[in-house]
Design a protein around this motif. Structure first.
Motif, PDB file in Angstrom:
ATOM      1  N   SER A 224      11.272  13.636 -18.213  1.00 38.06           N
ATOM      2  CA  SER A 224      12.185  13.022 -17.346  1.00 38.06           C
ATOM      3  C   SER A 224      12.696  13.748 -16.073  1.00 38.06           C
ATOM      4  N   THR A 225      12.880  15.100 -16.362  1.00 35.49           N
ATOM      5  CA  THR A 225      13.408  15.792 -15.064  1.00 35.49           C
ATOM      6  C   THR A 225      12.331  15.857 -14.182  1.00 35.49           C
ATOM      7  N   ARG A 226      11.071  16.190 -14.519  1.00 34.17           N
ATOM      8  CA  ARG A 226      10.111  16.211 -13.660  1.00 34.17           C
ATOM      9  C   ARG A 226       9.999  14.991 -12.604  1.00 34.17           C
ATOM     10  N   LEU A 227       9.875  13.891 -13.550  1.00 35.07           N
ATOM     11  CA  LEU A 227       9.497  12.822 -12.926  1.00 35.07           C
ATOM     12  C   LEU A 227      10.530  12.343 -11.817  1.00 35.07           C
ATOM     13  N   VAL A 228      12.094  12.548 -12.169  1.00 33.78           N
ATOM     14  CA  VAL A 228      12.916  12.219 -11.211  1.00 33.78           C
ATOM     15  C   VAL A 228      12.801  12.941  -9.779  1.00 33.78           C
ATOM     16  N   LEU A 229      12.651  14.267 -10.066  1.00 38.75           N
ATOM     17  CA  LEU A 229      12.592  15.371  -9.053  1.00 38.75           C
ATOM     18  C   LEU A 229      11.313  15.118  -8.259  1.00 38.75           C
ATOM     19  N   SER A 230      10.112  14.718  -8.891  1.00 42.90           N
ATOM     20  CA  SER A 230       9.017  14.179  -7.896  1.00 42.90           C
ATOM     21  C   SER A 230       9.408  12.987  -7.014  1.00 42.90           C
ATOM     22  N   GLY A 231      10.003  11.919  -7.649  1.00 46.00           N
ATOM     23  CA  GLY A 231      10.525  11.116  -7.292  1.00 46.00           C
ATOM     24  C   GLY A 231      11.348  11.092  -5.925  1.00 46.00           C
ATOM     25  N   VAL A 232      12.259  11.804  -6.115  1.00 49.81           N
ATOM     26  CA  VAL A 232      13.482  12.190  -5.101  1.00 49.81           C
ATOM     27  C   VAL A 232      12.663  12.753  -3.895  1.00 49.81           C
TER      28      VAL A 232
ATOM     29  N   TYR B 195       3.615  10.004  -9.972  1.00 47.57           N
ATOM     30  CA  TYR B 195       2.886   9.954 -11.284  1.00 47.57           C
ATOM     31  C   TYR B 195       2.170  11.348 -11.478  1.00 47.57           C
ATOM     32  N   LEU B 196       1.308  11.640 -10.482  1.00 50.07           N
ATOM     33  CA  LEU B 196       0.253  12.805 -10.669  1.00 50.07           C
ATOM     34  C   LEU B 196       1.246  13.992 -10.735  1.00 50.07           C
ATOM     35  N   LEU B 197       2.102  14.091  -9.595  1.00 51.04           N
ATOM     36  CA  LEU B 197       3.156  15.388  -9.701  1.00 51.04           C
ATOM     37  C   LEU B 197       3.809  15.668 -10.871  1.00 51.04           C
ATOM     38  N   ALA B 198       4.366  14.537 -11.434  1.00 53.46           N
ATOM     39  CA  ALA B 198       5.185  14.730 -12.455  1.00 53.46           C
ATOM     40  C   ALA B 198       4.230  14.829 -13.868  1.00 53.46           C
ATOM     41  N   ARG B 199       3.222  14.529 -13.933  1.00 60.56           N
ATOM     42  CA  ARG B 199       2.417  14.547 -15.271  1.00 60.56           C
ATOM     43  C   ARG B 199       1.859  15.967 -15.434  1.00 60.56           C
ATOM     44  N   THR B 200       2.177  16.511 -16.561  1.00 57.68           N
ATOM     45  CA  THR B 200       1.746  17.691 -16.825  1.00 57.68           C
ATOM     46  C   THR B 200       1.494  18.245 -18.362  1.00 57.68           C
ATOM     47  N   GLY B 201       0.451  18.502 -18.721  1.00 59.86           N
ATOM     48  CA  GLY B 201      -0.168  18.935 -19.938  1.00 59.86           C
ATOM     49  C   GLY B 201      -0.153  17.343 -20.926  1.00 59.86           C
ATOM     50  N   GLY B 202      -0.337  16.530 -20.241  1.00 62.98           N
ATOM     51  CA  GLY B 202      -0.414  14.943 -20.808  1.00 62.98           C
ATOM     52  C   GLY B 202       0.462  14.544 -21.074  1.00 62.98           C
ATOM     53  N   ARG B 203       1.903  14.892 -20.525  1.00 66.68           N
ATOM     54  CA  ARG B 203       3.057  14.143 -20.764  1.00 66.68           C
ATOM     55  C   ARG B 203       3.895  14.073 -19.501  1.00 66.68           C
ATOM     56  N   THR B 204       4.497  13.436 -19.331  1.00 69.50           N
ATOM     57  CA  THR B 204       5.407  13.185 -18.107  1.00 69.50           C
ATOM     58  C   THR B 204       7.047  13.226 -18.401  1.00 69.50           C
TER      59      THR B 204
ATOM     60  N   LEU C  35       0.703  -1.426   0.058  1.00 75.03           N
ATOM     61  CA  LEU C  35      -0.031  -0.056   0.126  1.00 75.03           C
ATOM     62  C   LEU C  35       0.772   0.996  -0.046  1.00 75.03           C
ATOM     63  N   GLY C  36       1.989   1.254   0.800  1.00 79.04           N
ATOM     64  CA  GLY C  36       2.796   2.278   0.835  1.00 79.04           C
ATOM     65  C   GLY C  36       3.533   2.749  -0.486  1.00 79.04           C
ATOM     66  N   ALA C  37       4.062   1.541  -1.206  1.00 80.73           N
ATOM     67  CA  ALA C  37       4.525   1.710  -2.526  1.00 80.73           C
ATOM     68  C   ALA C  37       3.388   2.091  -3.500  1.00 80.73           C
ATOM     69  N   LEU C  38       2.223   1.660  -3.413  1.00 79.86           N
ATOM     70  CA  LEU C  38       1.318   2.100  -4.429  1.00 79.86           C
ATOM     71  C   LEU C  38       0.929   3.723  -4.184  1.00 79.86           C
ATOM     72  N   VAL C  39       0.811   4.107  -2.974  1.00 78.41           N
ATOM     73  CA  VAL C  39       0.556   5.469  -2.901  1.00 78.41           C
ATOM     74  C   VAL C  39       1.768   6.419  -3.455  1.00 78.41           C
ATOM     75  N   ALA C  40       2.894   5.669  -3.113  1.00 75.70           N
ATOM     76  CA  ALA C  40       4.282   6.661  -3.610  1.00 75.70           C
ATOM     77  C   ALA C  40       4.265   6.770  -5.161  1.00 75.70           C
ATOM     78  N   LEU C  41       3.854   5.665  -5.872  1.00 71.41           N
ATOM     79  CA  LEU C  41       3.706   5.521  -6.948  1.00 71.41           C
ATOM     80  C   LEU C  41       2.966   6.503  -7.754  1.00 71.41           C
ATOM     81  N   VAL C  42       1.678   6.301  -7.267  1.00 69.17           N
ATOM     82  CA  VAL C  42       0.361   7.353  -7.792  1.00 69.17           C
ATOM     83  C   VAL C  42       0.885   8.666  -7.445  1.00 69.17           C
ATOM     84  N   THR C  43       1.390   9.121  -6.427  1.00 69.92           N
ATOM     85  CA  THR C  43       1.708  10.507  -5.891  1.00 69.92           C
ATOM     86  C   THR C  43       2.868  11.000  -6.945  1.00 69.92           C
TER      87      THR C  43
END
Length: 366
Positions: free
Chosen positions: A174-182, A163-172, A153-161
């Motif tokens: 690389s930089t935004r994804l890594v920064l969001s993950g960090v 993904y939602l933070l990194a996605r903007t304008g219908g695209r994800t 459950l913790g992994a799922l919450v982190a993954l969805v969070t």
């Protein structure tokens, strides 16, 4: 010539590896990897503070499977070491390495990002927080499955969070994804540390240290059951959906046009990858960069087609983690290094190379 919007988007987000057949044939790579896995497993079982010859190693295992088939010529202590200590640990390395490699390959396809990895995207940190909640609270509503379930459950919450933070304008990006993950990963790790500090339980602190550094020590036969089951489940699910993963390489619009229900497929894969990551973290801790490196190496060897790359990545992950665990036990003997440290030392340069490669590829695009 003017490039249309869907084509331009697909071109701008394509995976950095060629989608061709790769440099080597699967018929050559797979047998080599199977032989490498057999050699790695043999070394992982035979080498240690008490050396066991390869012949005795396989003799002990064959004797357990088919009693009387081989003549017993080894000390009883060697049999206990092989069957009770080293074999379960090595098999967990096979399962965890294969599972992390599969998760990395799926995540890179789902978000169409070459830098996707369970640890880089904060998924492992989310699983750690879930596990810590169970350890600190002492709540075990589901018995032995409470820890893996909470980690999932913790992994799922982190993954969805992330993904939602990194996605903007219908695209994800690389930089935004890594920064969001960090960021998400650090938040979850900080929350785990806070829970430990306020619990006053030294045993919980030791457990969290093990999770954050990663390690396969203390593995038992009971430990193997659940991670083996979820990794086999993920592998079976992916084997049936390789076409869907291939369609995502062309972009969401193109995949939808070709009949893929992208939203439902992504949800299914998110659930499966979070489940596998949570269970692996619950039993082995946070082992980073396996899911980042192995998919790229597989694609460089046999191409980006998931029908070929998935089995290659699976075997690569298993071989790599077994050898990394062997190194963790022998490099500083009699002390044991956390295997997560060694995978990070291997993965960090690889990550920097990928960043440079992607940046160079982006500058070269029209």
């Amino acid at each position: 010539m003017r490039i249309g919007r869907p084509a331009r988007r697909a071109a701008g987000s394509a995976a950095p590896v060629r989608r061709g057949g790769g440099r080597l044939s699967v018929a050559v790579v797979l047998p080599l990897l199977v032989a490498g896995l057999v050699a790695a497993v043999t070394a992982g079982i035979a080498v240690g503070s008490v050396a066991v010859s390869p012949a005795d190693t396989w003799g002990i295992m064959l004797h357990r499977v088919v009693p009387g088939w081989v003549e017993v010529s080894w000390p009883a202590t060697h049999e206990r070491i092989v069957l009770s200590s080293r074999l379960p640990r090595v098999l967990l390395g096979v399962v965890a390495g294969a599972g992390l490699a599969l998760v990395g390959m799926v995540l890179q396809a789902l978000v169409r990002n070459p830098l996707a990895d369970p640890s880089l995207l904060g998924v492992s940190s989310g699983a750690t927080l879930g596990a810590v909640l169970v350890v600190v609270s002492g709540v075990g509503l589901f018995g032995v499955y409470s820890l893996p379930l909470s980690a999932f459950l913790g992994a799922l919450v982190a993954l969805v969070t992330v993904y939602l933070l990194a996605r903007t304008g219908g695209r994800t990006g690389s930089t935004r994804l890594v920064l969001s993950g960090v960021v998400v990963g650090q938040v979850f790790l900080s929350a785990s540390s806070l829970l430990i500090m306020t619990s006053g339980d030294p045993h919980a602190s030791t457990a969290v240290t093990r999770w954050t550094l990663g390690g396969l020590g203390g593995t038992t036969w009971q430990t193997l059951t659940l991670p083996s089951a979820v990794v086999v489940l993920l592998l079976a699910a992916l084997a049936a959906r390789t076409r869907s993963l291939n369609l995502l390489l062309a972009g969401e619009e193109a995949a939808t046009t070709m009949g893929l229900a992208v939203g439902r497929f992504r949800t299914e894969m998110f659930l499966l990858t979070a489940l596998v990551t949570g269970v692996i973290v619950a039993v082995s801790g946070v082992i980073g960069f396996v899911g980042l490196m192995m998919p790229h190496i597989a694609r460089l060897l046999v191409g980006a087609d998931h029908r070929r790359a998935l089995p290659v990545a699976t075997l690569l992950g298993a071989v790599f983690l077994v050898l990394a665990d062997l190194a963790s036990r022998t490099l500083a003997s009699p002390e044991e290094l956390p295997v997560g440290i060694l995978t990070a030392l291997s993965g960090a340069p690889f990550f920097l190379w990928l960043m440079h490669r992607e940046s160079r590829g982006r500058r070269g695009r029209p």
